[in-house]
Design a protein around this motif. Sequence first.
Motif, PDB file in Angstrom:
ATOM      1  N   PHE A 193      26.157  13.449  -2.725  1.00 62.38           N
ATOM      2  CA  PHE A 193      27.408  13.883  -3.346  1.00 62.38           C
ATOM      3  C   PHE A 193      27.807  12.934  -4.465  1.00 62.38           C
ATOM      4  O   PHE A 193      28.154  13.359  -5.580  1.00 62.38           O
ATOM      5  CB  PHE A 193      28.494  13.955  -2.269  1.00 62.38           C
ATOM      6  CG  PHE A 193      29.848  14.389  -2.756  1.00 62.38           C
ATOM      7  CD1 PHE A 193      30.003  15.502  -3.569  1.00 62.38           C
ATOM      8  CD2 PHE A 193      30.984  13.673  -2.403  1.00 62.38           C
ATOM      9  CE1 PHE A 193      31.260  15.900  -4.011  1.00 62.38           C
ATOM     10  CE2 PHE A 193      32.236  14.062  -2.830  1.00 62.38           C
ATOM     11  CZ  PHE A 193      32.377  15.170  -3.643  1.00 62.38           C
ATOM     12  N   ARG A 194      27.731  11.630  -4.209  1.00 63.34           N
ATOM     13  CA  ARG A 194      28.080  10.649  -5.238  1.00 63.34           C
ATOM     14  C   ARG A 194      27.138  10.739  -6.442  1.00 63.34           C
ATOM     15  O   ARG A 194      27.589  10.770  -7.589  1.00 63.34           O
ATOM     16  CB  ARG A 194      28.023   9.239  -4.657  1.00 63.34           C
ATOM     17  CG  ARG A 194      28.294   8.127  -5.684  1.00 63.34           C
ATOM     18  CD  ARG A 194      27.872   6.787  -5.137  1.00 63.34           C
ATOM     19  NE  ARG A 194      26.447   6.786  -4.772  1.00 63.34           N
ATOM     20  CZ  ARG A 194      25.872   5.849  -4.040  1.00 63.34           C
ATOM     21  NH1 ARG A 194      26.580   4.814  -3.612  1.00 63.34           N
ATOM     22  NH2 ARG A 194      24.586   5.909  -3.742  1.00 63.34           N
ATOM     23  N   ASP A 195      25.844  10.794  -6.164  1.00 61.90           N
ATOM     24  CA  ASP A 195      24.883  10.842  -7.269  1.00 61.90           C
ATOM     25  C   ASP A 195      25.061  12.103  -8.116  1.00 61.90           C
ATOM     26  O   ASP A 195      24.999  12.051  -9.350  1.00 61.90           O
ATOM     27  CB  ASP A 195      23.453  10.778  -6.721  1.00 61.90           C
ATOM     28  CG  ASP A 195      23.167   9.461  -6.029  1.00 61.90           C
ATOM     29  OD1 ASP A 195      23.913   8.485  -6.261  1.00 61.90           O
ATOM     30  OD2 ASP A 195      22.201   9.400  -5.233  1.00 61.90           O
ATOM     31  N   GLU A 196      25.263  13.225  -7.456  1.00 61.98           N
ATOM     32  CA  GLU A 196      25.422  14.478  -8.188  1.00 61.98           C
ATOM     33  C   GLU A 196      26.743  14.525  -8.952  1.00 61.98           C
ATOM     34  O   GLU A 196      26.811  15.115 -10.031  1.00 61.98           O
ATOM     35  CB  GLU A 196      25.317  15.665  -7.233  1.00 61.98           C
ATOM     36  CG  GLU A 196      23.909  15.945  -6.755  1.00 61.98           C
ATOM     37  CD  GLU A 196      22.997  16.302  -7.922  1.00 61.98           C
ATOM     38  OE1 GLU A 196      23.111  17.426  -8.429  1.00 61.98           O
ATOM     39  OE2 GLU A 196      22.185  15.456  -8.322  1.00 61.98           O
ATOM     40  N   MET A 197      27.788  13.911  -8.420  1.00 68.14           N
ATOM     41  CA  MET A 197      29.053  13.872  -9.148  1.00 68.14           C
ATOM     42  C   MET A 197      28.881  13.141 -10.472  1.00 68.14           C
ATOM     43  O   MET A 197      29.352  13.588 -11.520  1.00 68.14           O
ATOM     44  CB  MET A 197      30.145  13.193  -8.312  1.00 68.14           C
ATOM     45  CG  MET A 197      30.669  14.004  -7.149  1.00 68.14           C
ATOM     46  SD  MET A 197      31.304  15.631  -7.599  1.00 68.14           S
ATOM     47  CE  MET A 197      29.915  16.669  -7.150  1.00 68.14           C
TER      48      MET A 197
END
Length: 312
Positions: A217-221
Amino acid sequence: MMVPVALLLLGALTAAVTPRVLARADWPDREPVVALWVWQCAVATVLLCCALSMALSAAAAWQEVRGHLFAPAPRPVVEAYALGTTGGGWAAAIAVALALGGVWSAAMLVREVARARTRRSHRKAELRVRAPKLPGEESGRGRLVVLEGERPDAWWLPGSTPRLVVTTAALRRLKGRQLDAVLAHEMGHAQARHDWLRHCSAALAIGFPQIRVFEAFRDEMHRLVELAADDTASRRFGRLTTALALVELNEGRGVFGPCPTTDAQVPQRVNRLLTPPDRLTPSHRLRLTAAAALVPVIPVVVALVPGLRALG
């Protein structure tokens, strides 16, 4: 105790499936805004599963919680959940563990916001040093600040008095509407409040590094918000102009070539802008958005099933 366990299993299934499904899909790069929405709904579903499981586990373990949670419910509904009959020790353990997880998540979010504010305060202090208020200048400064600098750069500085900062090197390198595209990109971040998406995703990933969905989730954000801002700029000033502006800003940073040193996403963003757009149809985007919005409803339905059956 069956409903809290079912909710935990549903949350675990959502956390395991979401990164794999979205990694195999070919549309997130074409529709970053929809992809951002899908990710938020999936993570919200995981958190909602944990919250509902914690509430029902606490109700099963302690009569006081049960009395408050089911105060307006008729007796058949309370009996349908079979709370307090078996597994009181396990219910208490699950409730306490999930409550501690919630407190830890809130603490990580507070820490991430505090760190962001500290970084923002340092950058504002640096901004005041590099661009001091001139004698006779009004206290209310404009939103655009130009700094002397040999490195072409532009960024949005959020806060109570937000600033859009651009260096003189960027002004010299960017030609024609390229500067407008860069400024539109940064304004896209500000208008969509992408900083809060980054704070929340970073807090979950730092607080629970062993949970893969939060790390993804963090990387894709970080990746998708840049693509979404690129699209905001390209809709107003064209894909070629936006791509050329990215090249001009990042050419001297070692991001292009066979061995990029930093920010390897920039070449991918440029190639994406130079590739003819292949967007999904409006009906397809609508279906994806609606389907993602329905996912957080599933844990609510699971939690209500025993009560609805008792009433029916």
